[in-house]
Motif scaffolding. Structure first.
Motif, PDB file in Angstrom:
ATOM      1  N   GLU A 301       1.156  -1.426  -0.015  1.00  0.00           N
ATOM      2  CA  GLU A 301       0.094  -0.156   0.328  1.00  0.00           C
ATOM      3  C   GLU A 301       0.887   1.718   0.241  1.00  0.00           C
ATOM      4  N   LEU A 302       1.923   1.576  -0.739  1.00  0.00           N
ATOM      5  CA  LEU A 302       2.427   2.559  -1.395  1.00  0.00           C
ATOM      6  C   LEU A 302       1.480   3.858  -2.091  1.00  0.00           C
ATOM      7  N   ALA A 303       2.459   4.988  -1.271  1.00  0.00           N
ATOM      8  CA  ALA A 303       2.153   5.707  -1.791  1.00  0.00           C
ATOM      9  C   ALA A 303       2.083   6.607  -3.056  1.00  0.00           C
ATOM     10  N   PRO A 304       2.265   7.619  -3.451  1.00  0.00           N
ATOM     11  CA  PRO A 304       1.609   7.602  -5.134  1.00  0.00           C
ATOM     12  C   PRO A 304       3.610   8.766  -4.633  1.00  0.00           C
ATOM     13  N   GLU A 305       4.214   8.226  -6.550  1.00  0.00           N
ATOM     14  CA  GLU A 305       5.288   9.029  -6.712  1.00  0.00           C
ATOM     15  C   GLU A 305       5.433  10.593  -6.085  1.00  0.00           C
ATOM     16  N   ARG A 306       5.705  11.050  -5.527  1.00  0.00           N
ATOM     17  CA  ARG A 306       5.469  12.803  -5.622  1.00  0.00           C
ATOM     18  C   ARG A 306       6.656  13.825  -6.340  1.00  0.00           C
ATOM     19  N   ARG A 307       6.097  13.844  -7.454  1.00  0.00           N
ATOM     20  CA  ARG A 307       6.832  14.754  -7.983  1.00  0.00           C
ATOM     21  C   ARG A 307       6.130  15.707  -9.061  1.00  0.00           C
ATOM     22  N   GLY A 308       6.521  17.147  -9.315  1.00  0.00           N
ATOM     23  CA  GLY A 308       5.708  17.568 -10.174  1.00  0.00           C
ATOM     24  C   GLY A 308       4.601  17.681 -11.854  1.00  0.00           C
ATOM     25  N   PRO A 309       4.144  18.887 -11.975  1.00  0.00           N
ATOM     26  CA  PRO A 309       3.840  17.748 -13.417  1.00  0.00           C
ATOM     27  C   PRO A 309       5.146  17.946 -14.459  1.00  0.00           C
ATOM     28  N   VAL A 310       4.194  17.256 -15.277  1.00  0.00           N
ATOM     29  CA  VAL A 310       5.804  16.882 -16.504  1.00  0.00           C
ATOM     30  C   VAL A 310       5.443  18.150 -17.256  1.00  0.00           C
ATOM     31  N   LEU A 311       6.485  18.364 -17.717  1.00  0.00           N
ATOM     32  CA  LEU A 311       6.830  19.384 -19.207  1.00  0.00           C
ATOM     33  C   LEU A 311       7.272  19.288 -20.243  1.00  0.00           C
ATOM     34  N   PRO A 312       6.507  20.120 -21.600  1.00  0.00           N
ATOM     35  CA  PRO A 312       6.937  18.919 -22.584  1.00  0.00           C
ATOM     36  C   PRO A 312       8.782  18.721 -22.689  1.00  0.00           C
ATOM     37  N   ARG A 313       9.596  20.055 -22.033  1.00  0.00           N
ATOM     38  CA  ARG A 313      10.814  19.602 -22.145  1.00  0.00           C
ATOM     39  C   ARG A 313      11.244  18.145 -21.662  1.00  0.00           C
ATOM     40  N   ASP A 314      10.956  17.812 -20.506  1.00  0.00           N
ATOM     41  CA  ASP A 314      11.044  17.330 -19.592  1.00  0.00           C
ATOM     42  C   ASP A 314      11.086  15.486 -20.349  1.00  0.00           C
ATOM     43  N   LEU A 315      10.558  15.114 -21.697  1.00  0.00           N
ATOM     44  CA  LEU A 315       9.715  14.213 -22.941  1.00  0.00           C
ATOM     45  C   LEU A 315      11.576  14.366 -23.374  1.00  0.00           C
ATOM     46  N   LEU A 316      12.448  15.637 -23.618  1.00  0.00           N
ATOM     47  CA  LEU A 316      13.267  15.228 -24.272  1.00  0.00           C
ATOM     48  C   LEU A 316      14.214  14.527 -24.144  1.00  0.00           C
ATOM     49  N   ALA A 317      15.091  13.849 -25.457  1.00  0.00           N
ATOM     50  CA  ALA A 317      16.290  13.092 -24.951  1.00  0.00           C
ATOM     51  C   ALA A 317      17.484  13.959 -23.635  1.00  0.00           C
ATOM     52  N   PRO A 318      18.206  13.592 -22.591  1.00  0.00           N
ATOM     53  CA  PRO A 318      18.997  14.024 -21.645  1.00  0.00           C
ATOM     54  C   PRO A 318      19.896  15.099 -22.505  1.00  0.00           C
ATOM     55  N   ALA A 319      20.544  14.470 -23.746  1.00  0.00           N
ATOM     56  CA  ALA A 319      21.839  14.775 -24.127  1.00  0.00           C
ATOM     57  C   ALA A 319      20.643  16.683 -25.156  1.00  0.00           C
ATOM     58  N   THR A 320      19.767  16.463 -25.502  1.00  0.00           N
ATOM     59  CA  THR A 320      18.999  17.014 -26.469  1.00  0.00           C
ATOM     60  C   THR A 320      18.408  18.445 -25.365  1.00  0.00           C
ATOM     61  N   ARG A 321      17.838  17.826 -23.950  1.00  0.00           N
ATOM     62  CA  ARG A 321      18.336  18.883 -23.170  1.00  0.00           C
ATOM     63  C   ARG A 321      19.188  19.921 -22.470  1.00  0.00           C
ATOM     64  N   GLN A 322      20.868  19.120 -22.562  1.00  0.00           N
ATOM     65  CA  GLN A 322      21.715  20.022 -22.306  1.00  0.00           C
ATOM     66  C   GLN A 322      21.938  21.030 -23.042  1.00  0.00           C
ATOM     67  N   VAL A 323      21.479  20.389 -24.587  1.00  0.00           N
ATOM     68  CA  VAL A 323      21.810  21.762 -25.881  1.00  0.00           C
ATOM     69  C   VAL A 323      20.888  23.275 -25.464  1.00  0.00           C
ATOM     70  N   LEU A 324      19.812  22.525 -25.307  1.00  0.00           N
ATOM     71  CA  LEU A 324      18.778  23.529 -25.197  1.00  0.00           C
ATOM     72  C   LEU A 324      18.943  24.308 -23.788  1.00  0.00           C
ATOM     73  N   ALA A 325      19.528  23.941 -23.060  1.00  0.00           N
ATOM     74  CA  ALA A 325      19.500  24.273 -21.349  1.00  0.00           C
ATOM     75  C   ALA A 325      21.815  25.961 -21.994  1.00  0.00           C
TER      76      ALA A 325
END
Length: 386
Positions: A301-325
């Motif tokens: 009986e586990l509590a749901p994972e706590r996290r903020g809303p998923v943003l479109p940038r969260d769906l990018l590949a890590p390397a692509t997010r690094q270039v965007l940043a």
């Protein structure tokens, strides 16, 4: 046996002792364990042989109470009020109360139809300050309502503030709640909660150690808290100052090996200071019913994972997010500068910049690349510095 039908000697003896011995009196519990309840009653009535470890002054006080005790009258008054007396060994007795040892109740007066033993098996205490804040009342009601919706019984003390909010939250969710009183269960206290306690008795249970008509005292409130702690799988403290009685309940729960939980409040609030002290020790921080159930419930009986809303940038590949940043916020930059900041090659950076342009994150400006207006805010939150 219960108070239905003709009471036996054991039952009458325990009813007698609830008039003579105060709740939680470990000496009284030890006498019952060592000599048996009937022998203890006989000595108190006859007065010829004082019980061991009792001073002459206290023995005189116990004898004076014994002379006034009329267990038959108490049982008759209980029947009149729809109250039964449950004792150790009864089918309805909650076995977890035995963890209190010699401080175990001699018996419990119970008002309401459900089985106390069955309800206590899946119960949680929600306690806190009487003079609680709006935040405390809201959190208590929300927690209790959430627990009730998940099939948990909410136990509290029927007092003003957090207790009352917890009871109302459970009732409002159509759930089960138990009020543990520091007085006779036929005498609602506080009087301002007469209607609430009557409603609890109709939909749930009102219980206590004291016989009909008995009034509360400060010491009885404190001793009542051990029953709340022992009866339940865990105790949640919503708001409590450093000297709050609800901390007594929490510490009793800790000693008994029950889960102890606290709801954090503002760091500047004195009414949350006691809770924060608990949280710095061994208590668990909880913010909703799911957190509580994860601790006191069954495996899985586990509590749901706590996290903020998923943003479109969260769906990018890590390397692509690094270039965007790596793109500057207010100017265009050449691909070589972006590649250096992103710690990648120029060819890889250019490939990912074209991918980002197709997604609307960047645009070409001559030989450079720049964030689009709609991408500036989301990129700013996670952009690093090279």
């Amino acid at each position: 046996m219960s108070a239905v039908g003709e009471p036996d000697g054991e039952l009458l003896a325990r009813v007698f002792l609830t008039r003579v011995v105060e709740p939680g009196d470990q000496a009284g519990g030890r006498w019952v364990r060592e000599f048996g309840v009937r022998e203890v009653v006989r000595r108190l009535r006859e007065g010829d042989r004082p019980l061991p470890g009792v001073s002459g002054r206290r023995w005189a006080g116990l004898r004076a109470r014994a002379e006034q005790a009329e267990p038959g009258r108490d049982l008759a008054a209980a029947r009149e009020a729809g109250v039964r007396f449950v004792v150790p060994g009864d089918a309805e007795w909650p076995g977890q109360l035995d963890d209190l040892g010699d401080a175990r109740p001699l018996g419990l007066w119970v008002r309401g139809l459900p089985s106390l033993r069955m309800w206590a098996l899946r119960s949680v205490a929600v306690v806190g300050a009487r003079a609680c804040t709006e935040y405390g009342a809201h959190m208590a009601a929300t927690l209790a309502g959430g627990l009730a919706e998940q099939g948990w019984v909410v136990v509290s003390g029927g007092a003003y503030g957090v207790d009352g909010a917890a009871h109302r939250g459970a009732l409002g969710a159509g759930g089960a709640t138990v009020a543990v009183l520091a007085c006779g269960v036929d005498r609602p206290y506080p009087r301002g909660h007469t209607e609430l306690i009557a409603r609890i008795a109709e939909q749930g249970l009102v219980i206590g150690e004291l016989p009909p008509g008995e009034h509360p005292t400060p010491s009885r409130f404190i001793l009542r808290n051990r029953v709340i702690a022992a009866l339940t799988r865990g105790t949640v403290v919503v708001e409590a100052a450093h000297r709050s009685g609800s901390l007594v309940t929490a510490r009793a729960a800790q000693r008994l090996g029950r889960h102890t939980m606290g709801v954090p409040g503002p760091a500047t609030s004195g009414l949350s200071a006691g809770v924060h002290e608990l949280l710095r020790a061994e208590a668990h921080l909880v913010t909703d019913a799911a957190d509580v159930v994860e601790l006191v419930g069954e495996i899985g009986e586990l509590a749901p994972e706590r996290r903020g809303p998923v943003l479109p940038r969260d769906l990018l590949a890590p390397a692509t997010r690094q270039v965007l940043a790596a793109l500057p916020a207010r100017r265009a930059a050449p691909a070589t500068e972006i590649a250096r900041c992103a710690q990648t090659s120029a060819d890889d950076a250019i490939a990912r910049l074209y991918e980002l342009r197709a997604l609307g994150y960047v645009e070409r400006h001559g030989d450079g690349w720049k964030l689009t207006r709609q991408a500036v805010i989301s990129a700013r939150g996670a952009r690093g510095r090279c």
